[in-house]
Enzyme design. Sequence first.
Site, PDB file in Angstrom:
ATOM      1  N   CYS A  73      13.726  11.602   4.626  1.00 44.71           N
ATOM      2  CA  CYS A  73      13.744  11.256   6.048  1.00 44.71           C
ATOM      3  C   CYS A  73      15.099  11.549   6.672  1.00 44.71           C
ATOM      4  CB  CYS A  73      13.399   9.791   6.213  1.00 44.71           C
ATOM      5  SG  CYS A  73      14.444   8.720   5.219  1.00 44.71           S
ATOM      6  N   GLU A 111      10.382   2.354   9.522  1.00 44.83           N
ATOM      7  CA  GLU A 111      11.340   3.353   9.032  1.00 44.83           C
ATOM      8  C   GLU A 111      10.640   4.695   9.180  1.00 44.83           C
ATOM      9  OE1 GLU A 111      14.386   2.881   7.922  1.00 44.83           O
ATOM     10  OE2 GLU A 111      14.356   0.700   7.957  1.00 44.83           O
ATOM     11  N   LYS A 147       0.840  -1.193   0.000  1.00 44.30           N
ATOM     12  CA  LYS A 147       0.000   0.000   0.000  1.00 44.30           C
ATOM     13  C   LYS A 147       0.879   1.248   0.000  1.00 44.30           C
ATOM     14  CE  LYS A 147      -1.563   2.663   3.031  1.00 44.30           C
ATOM     15  NZ  LYS A 147      -1.372   3.893   2.240  1.00 44.30           N
ATOM     16  N   GLY A 204       3.583   5.575  12.549  1.00 47.78           N
ATOM     17  CA  GLY A 204       4.323   4.357  12.901  1.00 47.78           C
ATOM     18  C   GLY A 204       3.945   3.843  14.279  1.00 47.78           C
ATOM     19  N   GLY A 236       7.205   5.853   7.091  1.00 47.62           N
ATOM     20  CA  GLY A 236       6.360   7.035   7.164  1.00 47.62           C
ATOM     21  C   GLY A 236       6.666   7.814   8.429  1.00 47.62           C
ATOM     22  N   GLU A 267      10.205  17.450  12.789  1.00 52.92           N
ATOM     23  CA  GLU A 267      10.573  17.203  11.392  1.00 52.92           C
ATOM     24  C   GLU A 267       9.715  18.094  10.477  1.00 52.92           C
ATOM     25  OE1 GLU A 267       9.327  13.439   9.631  1.00 52.92           O
ATOM     26  OE2 GLU A 267      11.300  13.260   8.691  1.00 52.92           O
TER      27      GLU A 267
HETATM   28  P1  NAD Z   1       2.640   9.271   6.753  1.00 50.61           P
HETATM   29  O1  NAD Z   1       2.985   8.650   8.061  1.00 50.61           O
HETATM   30  O2  NAD Z   1       1.590  10.280   6.730  1.00 50.61           O
HETATM   31  O3  NAD Z   1       2.184   8.137   5.721  1.00 50.61           O
HETATM   32  C1  NAD Z   1       3.029   7.059   5.358  1.00 50.61           C
HETATM   33  C2  NAD Z   1       2.174   5.911   4.859  1.00 50.61           C
HETATM   34  O4  NAD Z   1       1.397   5.412   5.934  1.00 50.61           O
HETATM   35  C3  NAD Z   1       1.175   6.284   3.784  1.00 50.61           C
HETATM   36  O5  NAD Z   1       1.045   5.191   2.909  1.00 50.61           O
HETATM   37  C4  NAD Z   1      -0.109   6.507   4.573  1.00 50.61           C
HETATM   38  O6  NAD Z   1      -1.268   6.323   3.798  1.00 50.61           O
HETATM   39  C5  NAD Z   1       0.016   5.432   5.632  1.00 50.61           C
HETATM   40  N1  NAD Z   1      -0.653   5.680   6.910  1.00 50.61           N
HETATM   41  C6  NAD Z   1      -0.958   6.876   7.478  1.00 50.61           C
HETATM   42  N2  NAD Z   1      -1.520   6.669   8.691  1.00 50.61           N
HETATM   43  C7  NAD Z   1      -1.532   5.325   8.895  1.00 50.61           C
HETATM   44  C8  NAD Z   1      -1.986   4.496   9.951  1.00 50.61           C
HETATM   45  N3  NAD Z   1      -2.533   4.991  11.060  1.00 50.61           N
HETATM   46  N4  NAD Z   1      -1.841   3.165   9.822  1.00 50.61           N
HETATM   47  C9  NAD Z   1      -1.257   2.627   8.723  1.00 50.61           C
HETATM   48  N5  NAD Z   1      -0.848   3.362   7.672  1.00 50.61           N
HETATM   49  C10 NAD Z   1      -0.975   4.706   7.758  1.00 50.61           C
HETATM   50  O7  NAD Z   1       4.013   9.811   6.144  1.00 50.61           O
HETATM   51  P2  NAD Z   1       4.230  10.570   4.757  1.00 50.61           P
HETATM   52  O8  NAD Z   1       3.811  11.988   4.911  1.00 50.61           O
HETATM   53  O9  NAD Z   1       3.682   9.757   3.651  1.00 50.61           O
HETATM   54  O10 NAD Z   1       5.829  10.488   4.624  1.00 50.61           O
HETATM   55  C11 NAD Z   1       6.686  11.342   5.280  1.00 50.61           C
HETATM   56  C12 NAD Z   1       7.282  10.666   6.490  1.00 50.61           C
HETATM   57  O11 NAD Z   1       7.941   9.472   6.095  1.00 50.61           O
HETATM   58  C13 NAD Z   1       8.349  11.514   7.143  1.00 50.61           C
HETATM   59  O12 NAD Z   1       8.187  11.472   8.533  1.00 50.61           O
HETATM   60  C14 NAD Z   1       9.643  10.828   6.733  1.00 50.61           C
HETATM   61  O13 NAD Z   1      10.720  11.045   7.604  1.00 50.61           O
HETATM   62  C15 NAD Z   1       9.222   9.402   6.695  1.00 50.61           C
HETATM   63  N6  NAD Z   1      10.145   8.604   5.885  1.00 50.61           N
HETATM   64  C16 NAD Z   1      11.011   7.770   6.523  1.00 50.61           C
HETATM   65  C17 NAD Z   1      11.942   7.037   5.786  1.00 50.61           C
HETATM   66  C18 NAD Z   1      12.939   6.136   6.458  1.00 50.61           C
HETATM   67  O14 NAD Z   1      13.578   5.365   5.761  1.00 50.61           O
HETATM   68  N7  NAD Z   1      13.100   6.201   7.771  1.00 50.61           N
HETATM   69  C19 NAD Z   1      11.943   7.151   4.391  1.00 50.61           C
HETATM   70  C20 NAD Z   1      11.035   8.003   3.780  1.00 50.61           C
HETATM   71  C21 NAD Z   1      10.140   8.725   4.547  1.00 50.61           C
END
Ligand code: NAD
Length: 491
Positions: free
Chosen positions: A285, A251, A177, A234, A229, A385
Amino acid sequence: MEWMMYIDGKWTKGEKEKTFETLNPYNGSHLADIYESSEQDTLDAIEAANYSFYKDRSWRDMDSQTRGDILLKIADILEMRKAEFARLEVLDNGKPLREAECDVDDAVHNFRYYASLIKAPHGGVYEVNEGFGKMHSYTVHEPTGVCALITPWNYPLLMGVWKLAPALAAGNSVIFKPSPYCVLSSIKLFEIFDEVGIPKGACNLLIGGAKVGNILSGSMDVDMITFTGSTKAGQMVMMNAASNVKKIGLELGGKSPNVIFADADLEGAVEWAMLGIFLNQGQICSAGSRILVEEKFHDEFVKRLIERANNITLGNPMNNPDMGPIVNEIQMNRVLEYIEAGKAEGAKCVAGGYRYLDGECKDGYFIKPTIFDECTNDMRIVKEEIFGPAVTIQTFKTEEEAIEMANDSPYGLAGAVFTADGARALRVIKEIRAGITWINCYNPCFNEAPWGGYKMSGIGRELGVHGLEEYQEIKQININLNPGKVGWYEH
Ligand code: NAD
């Protein structure tokens, strides 16, 4: 073309045939209507993956050479279609074309890397003799089962591939997803999965947001969840995953320190610091979003950094400017809100600090590269962040102070140090509580090197051998070499 989900080996518009719109962040124009997965579609995908793994077993039981060959075929097709994937990523995400092309190259290499690892399985055989008589003990790596993979929008193709390649190489059945913000390249990738004949049910694609993610993380029929995310989401995933004690990989976010000593090469430190924060519009990230510079080097360094940031070109990402737009309006507003918070808290905005609307950027979601000087650790822009092109600057006097400031964050994803003193570089890096670190550079990333965070930046590692093991269970098998003898009673 119709942008659909892929469940049990079939393209589908889903139970409700409901769509949502996605826009081109460069000019706000309509890009695509995408079918969204409902709760029932999610349950269907879970069922299909379970049938595939536990009943059909054709992907799981396929010999690893053949499975590896299929991954190699995926890599070859992706490489052939590089221009199409890169273009789509630019339209959907806004990143400059050359960065999207690098992402496709990295994705190709990632499939090849995990194909090679699965073709040469590793394990250990030990001879043991500890009270039970002489035995052989060896380990086998087995697929974990049904794996749900959830990814963000900043590297839509690559973040997916970092999970899909090892999970599939290991023989799992997966439900993927991606973020609903950018799904087009994922749908195209599944076209390739379909073409190379991955057995039905072994790879499923759902399209949706937190609602679909919540069902996946809470399901009793999903064996593992890996999530990339925000830390906040997370934490939700982690709580839900407790339902059946799922194996979990996280992650998450970062607020990474980039520590610059006065003996560092000025031009090198400035250029890497730029790459650290402005690559991918700062939506990384691992971004070096907290620059900590030695006090006596501050003026010289910051002056040069401002000059460089002010020279960054913004424009149509297809034409390879230095920076493209932010992914969408919501995200742009989130970054702008942080910028306003920084100004209100008394940080000195010395570059950028506003939405950029000049010329061809007038309808897009552009933000001028932003630098905040004279920051302190209690400011929101230093603690949280931002996930955009905005960096904070603080100064330190001693190595000890630099280390303390670097670690003064709940995050622990990445960090870097710039210095001409090799011993100091190693001392400081050793003390930084983060999983990904650099000396005299910022942000290079390799398929071979494990990627992941300490503290609230995550659990587990992607990439490298560790990235494959995340999707495997390791079983020990112990063989009595003297059948009939029961060691225990003879002592
Ligand atoms: P987000 O947490 O809003 O969403 C990430 C994913 O999770 C999306 O697919 C979203 O639809 C899904 N999601 C949202 N809420 C959820 C829940 N309650 N349960 C399950 N799934 C859910 O993050 P974003 O805005 O898409 O991405 C940015 C974030 O990702 C930043 O914090 C960034 O640091 C992080 N990131 C981390 C890494 C890493 O390797 N550590 C890499 C890339 C991005």
